[in-house]
Design an enzyme around this catalytic site. Structure first.
Site, PDB file in Angstrom:
ATOM      1  N   GLN A 250       0.816  -1.210   0.000  1.00 47.55           N
ATOM      2  CA  GLN A 250       0.000   0.000   0.000  1.00 47.55           C
ATOM      3  C   GLN A 250       0.853   1.266   0.000  1.00 47.55           C
ATOM      4  O   GLN A 250       0.429   2.303  -0.517  1.00 47.55           O
ATOM      5  CB  GLN A 250      -0.941  -0.007   1.203  1.00 47.55           C
ATOM      6  CG  GLN A 250      -1.933  -1.158   1.192  1.00 47.55           C
ATOM      7  CD  GLN A 250      -2.825  -1.162  -0.036  1.00 47.55           C
ATOM      8  OE1 GLN A 250      -3.569  -0.218  -0.289  1.00 47.55           O
ATOM      9  NE2 GLN A 250      -2.745  -2.229  -0.822  1.00 47.55           N
ATOM     10  N   HIS A 253       1.363   3.186  -3.292  1.00 47.11           N
ATOM     11  CA  HIS A 253       0.353   4.061  -3.892  1.00 47.11           C
ATOM     12  C   HIS A 253       0.878   5.479  -4.072  1.00 47.11           C
ATOM     13  O   HIS A 253       0.518   6.165  -5.029  1.00 47.11           O
ATOM     14  CB  HIS A 253      -0.913   4.082  -3.031  1.00 47.11           C
ATOM     15  CG  HIS A 253      -1.886   3.008  -3.372  1.00 47.11           C
ATOM     16  ND1 HIS A 253      -2.798   3.117  -4.388  1.00 47.11           N
ATOM     17  CD2 HIS A 253      -2.087   1.778  -2.831  1.00 47.11           C
ATOM     18  CE1 HIS A 253      -3.521   2.018  -4.468  1.00 47.11           C
ATOM     19  NE2 HIS A 253      -3.115   1.178  -3.525  1.00 47.11           N
ATOM     20  N   GLU A 318      -8.212   3.277   6.683  1.00 47.83           N
ATOM     21  CA  GLU A 318      -8.913   2.765   5.505  1.00 47.83           C
ATOM     22  C   GLU A 318      -8.881   1.238   5.441  1.00 47.83           C
ATOM     23  O   GLU A 318      -9.912   0.573   5.363  1.00 47.83           O
ATOM     24  CB  GLU A 318      -8.257   3.363   4.261  1.00 47.83           C
ATOM     25  CG  GLU A 318      -8.819   2.869   2.947  1.00 47.83           C
ATOM     26  CD  GLU A 318      -8.028   3.392   1.762  1.00 47.83           C
ATOM     27  OE1 GLU A 318      -8.570   3.343   0.643  1.00 47.83           O
ATOM     28  OE2 GLU A 318      -6.865   3.831   1.937  1.00 47.83           O
ATOM     29  N   HIS A 319      -7.686   0.665   5.438  1.00 51.50           N
ATOM     30  CA  HIS A 319      -7.515  -0.787   5.369  1.00 51.50           C
ATOM     31  C   HIS A 319      -6.905  -1.283   6.682  1.00 51.50           C
ATOM     32  O   HIS A 319      -5.894  -0.752   7.121  1.00 51.50           O
ATOM     33  CB  HIS A 319      -6.550  -1.179   4.247  1.00 51.50           C
ATOM     34  CG  HIS A 319      -6.910  -0.648   2.894  1.00 51.50           C
ATOM     35  ND1 HIS A 319      -6.198   0.364   2.282  1.00 51.50           N
ATOM     36  CD2 HIS A 319      -7.897  -0.991   2.053  1.00 51.50           C
ATOM     37  CE1 HIS A 319      -6.730   0.613   1.100  1.00 51.50           C
ATOM     38  NE2 HIS A 319      -7.764  -0.195   0.931  1.00 51.50           N
ATOM     39  N   ASP A 352      -8.350  -4.471  -3.133  1.00 50.73           N
ATOM     40  CA  ASP A 352      -8.070  -3.440  -4.136  1.00 50.73           C
ATOM     41  C   ASP A 352      -8.398  -3.913  -5.544  1.00 50.73           C
ATOM     42  O   ASP A 352      -8.859  -3.123  -6.372  1.00 50.73           O
ATOM     43  CB  ASP A 352      -6.585  -3.060  -4.098  1.00 50.73           C
ATOM     44  CG  ASP A 352      -6.243  -2.107  -2.968  1.00 50.73           C
ATOM     45  OD1 ASP A 352      -7.167  -1.552  -2.362  1.00 50.73           O
ATOM     46  OD2 ASP A 352      -5.037  -1.930  -2.711  1.00 50.73           O
ATOM     47  N   HIS A 412     -48.061  26.264  10.073  1.00 51.97           N
ATOM     48  CA  HIS A 412     -48.121  24.815  10.189  1.00 51.97           C
ATOM     49  C   HIS A 412     -49.397  24.388  10.920  1.00 51.97           C
ATOM     50  O   HIS A 412     -50.068  23.421  10.525  1.00 51.97           O
ATOM     51  CB  HIS A 412     -46.912  24.285  10.976  1.00 51.97           C
ATOM     52  CG  HIS A 412     -45.618  24.313  10.227  1.00 51.97           C
ATOM     53  ND1 HIS A 412     -45.038  25.495   9.808  1.00 51.97           N
ATOM     54  CD2 HIS A 412     -44.782  23.305   9.833  1.00 51.97           C
ATOM     55  CE1 HIS A 412     -43.888  25.205   9.189  1.00 51.97           C
ATOM     56  NE2 HIS A 412     -43.715  23.890   9.198  1.00 51.97           N
TER      57      HIS A 412
END
Length: 433
Positions: A250, A253, A318-319, A352, A412
């Site tokens: 990762q 990335h 995230e992961h 992924d 109302h």
């Protein structure tokens, strides 16, 4: 107490770089609003060296591009999209529509309506992320979105054939070779050649993420995204080599992608660090993975499994990959994460690329309040009401009048009064007619 064997750079440095991104993105969006296609073309020429007669691919062009892709790649794309489609359909099946009678003649209902148009941003840049086409387009189509616009940038002036094939096979109604902020802005505000969409989904670099953030409200977005994150949880049963490989998977990335290890075993921590340092020099993507590990890598050693899970929830990453003797404990102990990957047989890269769950996931702590992209993101869950029984109309009309006047909402209250008058002949003292 956690022992920190490796720390990340101070957050202040990250914040300073984001300020520059925001300023740039604001200017591009404003320019696209004002000059439309002319601005889009200018930025595409500037950033991507790309200025064709039309950014939108014709059906003939798409057919030719798809035909150029090796059959094995096409077969693999179809297989992965089948996995994504199957999981998205299971998600859709879990979302019930209903109508219930809560009082005599009072029917309340819920239904799901797909947005009319969705934009799918498929990153190019350093990597052609064909998988993002599966995640954004297939899921939108399962939800029933009638018009899906796919945007992906050229790569070094070349057409990303596999990405175009993935977008086409996923069901995109329009495919545009257009990237960056200019693509997001064009999809959001529209130009003479591109009709705007209602929602934009898909990952991207810091500029794309910031563009989505600034346009949120005017359009819907999947979520606020930042650099890819991985958190590996390990006990003394974990293999440091696997920990290191997965952290680097990762980190590649981008140079700002956090890769973090939390472990109950100091030996695993030290060996993992050593394995990362051994593997990094030989990685083809070390130019990204190296700075990511150097500046954003962290290693924490804790005393107990409970501390490990508690600290993991603080990260809200995230992961989260769980390499422990009892990985399914994480399902009970954790509540703040984008996606869990349980056991050594499972890796984040499966999520992924191939397994079928969606890889568009929350980052920068957003897992504290949201999950990732799913079929429900493309659906508007709406309600409807109907009152046909005069007794219920009388009851609700009088109640509405009283409740509204407590809040000083006379208008109302009068709407409620009228229903009670129609149902039971109640007087309307405020009506002079």
């Amino acid at each position: 107490m956690a022992t920190i064997l490796k720390q990340a750079v101070p957050k202040a440095e990250v914040t300073a770089s984001l300020d520059l991104v925001r300023e740039t993105v604001t200017g591009v969006i404003a320019d696209v609003r004002e000059r439309g296609d002319d601005a889009v073309r200018a930025y595409s020429e500037k950033f991507d060296k790309w200025s064709p007669d039309s950014f939108r691919l014709s059906a003939e062009e798409i057919e030719k591009i798809v035909a150029s892709v090796p059959q094995q790649v096409i077969d693999d794309i179809r297989f992965v999209q089948d996995q994504v489609r199957s999981f998205a359909r299971h998600q859709l099946d879990s979302m019930g529509e209903f109508e219930v009678e809560t009082l005599p003649g009072v029917r309340l209902g819920q239904k799901h309506i797909p947005v009319r148009a969705a934009g799918a941003y498929i990153p190019g840049g350093r990597y052609p992320l064909t998988a993002s086409a599966h995640m954004t387009i297939v899921t939108a189509k399962v939800a029933g979105v009638p018009r899906v616009v796919a945007c992906t940038p050229p790569i070094h002036g070349e057409i990303p054939a596999a990405t175009v094939a993935a977008a086409h096979l996923a069901g995109a109604d329009e495919i545009w070779l257009l990237g960056g902020v200019q693509a997001v802005a064009a999809m959001a505000v529209g130009t003479d050649t591109m009709r705007p969409v209602n929602l934009i989904a898909g990952p991207g670099n810091a500029y794309v993420a910031e563009a989505k953030r600034q346009l949120f409200g005017e359009i819907g977005i999947d979520l606020f995204a930042g650099p890819t994150e991985i958190l590996v949880l390990a006990d003394d049963a974990a293999d440091p080599f696997v920990c290191a490989v997965d952290l680097l998977s990762q980190a590649e990335h981008g140079p700002d992608s956090p890769a973090v290890l939390i472990t109950t075993c100091r030996e695993v921590a030290e060996k993992t660090i050593a394995e990362v340092e051994r593997l990094l020099p030989g990685m083809p993507t070390r130019d990204f993975a190296g700075p990511a590990w150097r500046d954003h890598g962290q290693v924490h050693v804790v005393d107990t499994v409970d501390e490990m899970y508690a600290l993991a929830d603080e990260f809200a990453f995230e992961h989260v990959e769980v390499l422990t003797a009892e990985p399914r404990l994480a399902l009970e102990r954790m509540s703040q994460y984008g996606a869990l990957f349980l056991g050594e047989g499972t890796c984040v890269s499966f999520g992924d690329k191939v397994i079928g769950t969606n890889h568009v996931l929350p980052t920068r702590g957003a897992a504290r309040y949201t999950g990732g992209l799913w079929v429900g993101k493309y659906l508007k869950t709406v309600t409807y009401q109907e009152v046909t029984d005069t007794g219920s109309q009388e009851l609700l009309g009088r109640l509405c009048g009283r409740a509204s006047r407590v809040e000083l909402f006379e208008g109302h209250a009068r709407s409620g009064d009228v229903r009670a008058a129609k149902a039971a002949g109640d007087e309307l003292p405020w009506n002079g007619a």
